[in-house]
Design a protein around this motif. Structure first.
Motif, PDB file in Angstrom:
ATOM      1  N   ASP A   1      27.452 -28.471  21.223  1.00 33.36           N
ATOM      2  CA  ASP A   1      26.937 -28.342  19.863  1.00 33.36           C
ATOM      3  C   ASP A   1      27.051 -29.704  19.181  1.00 33.36           C
ATOM      4  OD1 ASP A   1      27.096 -28.037  16.964  1.00 33.36           O
ATOM      5  OD2 ASP A   1      27.209 -25.878  17.318  1.00 33.36           O
ATOM      6  N   LYS A   2      25.936 -30.320  18.939  1.00 30.82           N
ATOM      7  CA  LYS A   2      25.921 -31.664  18.369  1.00 30.82           C
ATOM      8  C   LYS A   2      26.619 -31.719  17.013  1.00 30.82           C
ATOM      9  CE  LYS A   2      22.820 -35.432  17.126  1.00 30.82           C
ATOM     10  NZ  LYS A   2      21.440 -35.910  17.169  1.00 30.82           N
ATOM     11  N   THR A   3      26.398 -30.721  16.174  1.00 32.00           N
ATOM     12  CA  THR A   3      27.015 -30.714  14.848  1.00 32.00           C
ATOM     13  C   THR A   3      28.533 -30.642  14.954  1.00 32.00           C
ATOM     14  OG1 THR A   3      25.052 -29.710  13.865  1.00 32.00           O
ATOM     15  CG2 THR A   3      27.116 -29.506  12.630  1.00 32.00           C
ATOM     16  N   ALA A   4      29.039 -29.769  15.817  1.00 31.37           N
ATOM     17  CA  ALA A   4      30.494 -29.643  15.986  1.00 31.37           C
ATOM     18  C   ALA A   4      31.097 -30.935  16.526  1.00 31.37           C
ATOM     19  CB  ALA A   4      30.817 -28.476  16.903  1.00 31.37           C
ATOM     20  N   THR A   5      30.426 -31.546  17.497  1.00 33.46           N
ATOM     21  CA  THR A   5      30.915 -32.800  18.070  1.00 33.46           C
ATOM     22  C   THR A   5      30.902 -33.897  17.025  1.00 33.46           C
ATOM     23  OG1 THR A   5      30.151 -32.177  20.277  1.00 33.46           O
ATOM     24  CG2 THR A   5      30.506 -34.532  19.873  1.00 33.46           C
ATOM     25  N   LYS A   6      29.822 -34.002  16.314  1.00 30.17           N
ATOM     26  CA  LYS A   6      29.688 -35.025  15.270  1.00 30.17           C
ATOM     27  C   LYS A   6      30.757 -34.842  14.203  1.00 30.17           C
ATOM     28  CE  LYS A   6      26.064 -36.755  12.188  1.00 30.17           C
ATOM     29  NZ  LYS A   6      24.661 -36.530  11.783  1.00 30.17           N
ATOM     30  N   ASP A   7      30.945 -33.621  13.737  1.00 30.10           N
ATOM     31  CA  ASP A   7      31.954 -33.350  12.713  1.00 30.10           C
ATOM     32  C   ASP A   7      33.353 -33.709  13.196  1.00 30.10           C
ATOM     33  OD1 ASP A   7      29.931 -32.456  11.065  1.00 30.10           O
ATOM     34  OD2 ASP A   7      30.428 -30.322  11.286  1.00 30.10           O
ATOM     35  N   PHE A   8      33.675 -33.365  14.431  1.00 34.88           N
ATOM     36  CA  PHE A   8      34.999 -33.657  14.976  1.00 34.88           C
ATOM     37  C   PHE A   8      35.246 -35.169  15.009  1.00 34.88           C
ATOM     38  CE2 PHE A   8      37.837 -34.672  18.507  1.00 34.88           C
ATOM     39  CZ  PHE A   8      38.945 -33.915  18.181  1.00 34.88           C
ATOM     40  N   TYR A   9      34.333 -35.903  15.601  1.00 32.66           N
ATOM     41  CA  TYR A   9      34.562 -37.339  15.768  1.00 32.66           C
ATOM     42  C   TYR A   9      34.502 -38.088  14.439  1.00 32.66           C
ATOM     43  CZ  TYR A   9      34.936 -37.049  20.763  1.00 32.66           C
ATOM     44  OH  TYR A   9      35.390 -36.760  22.027  1.00 32.66           O
ATOM     45  N   ILE A  10      33.663 -37.659  13.534  1.00 30.45           N
ATOM     46  CA  ILE A  10      33.547 -38.356  12.248  1.00 30.45           C
ATOM     47  C   ILE A  10      34.636 -37.902  11.276  1.00 30.45           C
ATOM     48  CG2 ILE A  10      32.067 -38.612  10.212  1.00 30.45           C
ATOM     49  CD1 ILE A  10      29.710 -38.708  12.245  1.00 30.45           C
ATOM     50  N   ASP A  11      34.757 -36.593  11.071  1.00 31.95           N
ATOM     51  CA  ASP A  11      35.701 -36.081  10.074  1.00 31.95           C
ATOM     52  C   ASP A  11      37.151 -36.116  10.541  1.00 31.95           C
ATOM     53  OD1 ASP A  11      33.469 -35.597   8.522  1.00 31.95           O
ATOM     54  OD2 ASP A  11      33.371 -33.473   9.030  1.00 31.95           O
ATOM     55  N   GLN A  12      37.398 -35.882  11.821  1.00 33.04           N
ATOM     56  CA  GLN A  12      38.766 -35.811  12.315  1.00 33.04           C
ATOM     57  C   GLN A  12      39.290 -37.144  12.866  1.00 33.04           C
ATOM     58  OE1 GLN A  12      40.766 -32.983  12.146  1.00 33.04           O
ATOM     59  NE2 GLN A  12      39.096 -32.179  10.929  1.00 33.04           N
ATOM     60  N   LEU A  13      38.432 -37.903  13.529  1.00 35.83           N
ATOM     61  CA  LEU A  13      38.885 -39.129  14.189  1.00 35.83           C
ATOM     62  C   LEU A  13      38.412 -40.415  13.512  1.00 35.83           C
ATOM     63  CD1 LEU A  13      38.532 -38.148  17.960  1.00 35.83           C
ATOM     64  CD2 LEU A  13      40.584 -38.145  16.530  1.00 35.83           C
ATOM     65  N   GLY A  14      37.570 -40.308  12.504  1.00 30.00           N
ATOM     66  CA  GLY A  14      37.165 -41.486  11.751  1.00 30.00           C
ATOM     67  C   GLY A  14      36.093 -42.349  12.390  1.00 30.00           C
ATOM     68  N   PHE A  15      35.353 -41.796  13.355  1.00 28.37           N
ATOM     69  CA  PHE A  15      34.218 -42.522  13.921  1.00 28.37           C
ATOM     70  C   PHE A  15      33.057 -42.466  12.933  1.00 28.37           C
ATOM     71  CE2 PHE A  15      36.697 -42.021  17.672  1.00 28.37           C
ATOM     72  CZ  PHE A  15      36.202 -42.876  18.650  1.00 28.37           C
ATOM     73  N   ARG A  16      32.006 -43.215  13.224  1.00 26.28           N
ATOM     74  CA  ARG A  16      30.768 -43.130  12.455  1.00 26.28           C
ATOM     75  C   ARG A  16      29.614 -43.060  13.440  1.00 26.28           C
ATOM     76  NH1 ARG A  16      27.794 -47.797  11.946  1.00 26.28           N
ATOM     77  NH2 ARG A  16      28.802 -49.702  12.626  1.00 26.28           N
TER      78      ARG A  16
END
Length: 117
Positions: A13-28
């Motif tokens: 799930d692209k949205t779940a992956t994106k949210d995890f890496y951006i919101d939880q790990l601070g990636f962009r």
């Protein structure tokens, strides 16, 4: 001459992956194009790419990435505060001279962070 590596990991799930890496790990998000079945994220000098694998069984996923850092203590504190550290992956000194900890993303891709001591 080799200059960089950008691992490709599966995502359901692209949205779940994106949210995890951006919101939880601070990636962009990296790049200016949005592809339905592909995602690129970056933080500092690290890029991770993801490809759609909607039928992935997370319990059978063996995707793994080892990421070196020069600030393992603060990274660990941040991940631990957000409940991200895997129960079997706390920060510890390894016999091979690295301090490491691990976490799993939403698709069970293992991220291990390490710093040479």
């Amino acid at each position: 001459m080799l200059t960089a590596i950008h691992p490709k990991l599966p995502m359901r799930d692209k949205t779940a992956t994106k949210d995890f890496y951006i919101d939880q790990l601070g990636f962009r998000v990296f790049g200016n194009a949005d592809f339905d079945d592909y995602l690129m994220v970056e933080k500092d000098h690290i890029q991770i790419h993801f490809f759609a694998f909607r039928d992935l069984d997370p319990m059978e996923n063996y995707g793994q990435v080892y990421i070196r850092t020069d600030d393992i203590d603060n990274l660990y504190k941040s991940c631990a505060a957000n409940g991200l550290v895997h129960p079997n992956g706390p920060l510890e000194m390894k016999p091979w001279g690295q301090r490491e900890f691990s976490l799993l993303d939403p698709d069970n891709n293992l991220l291990t962070f390490g710093q040479a001591i």
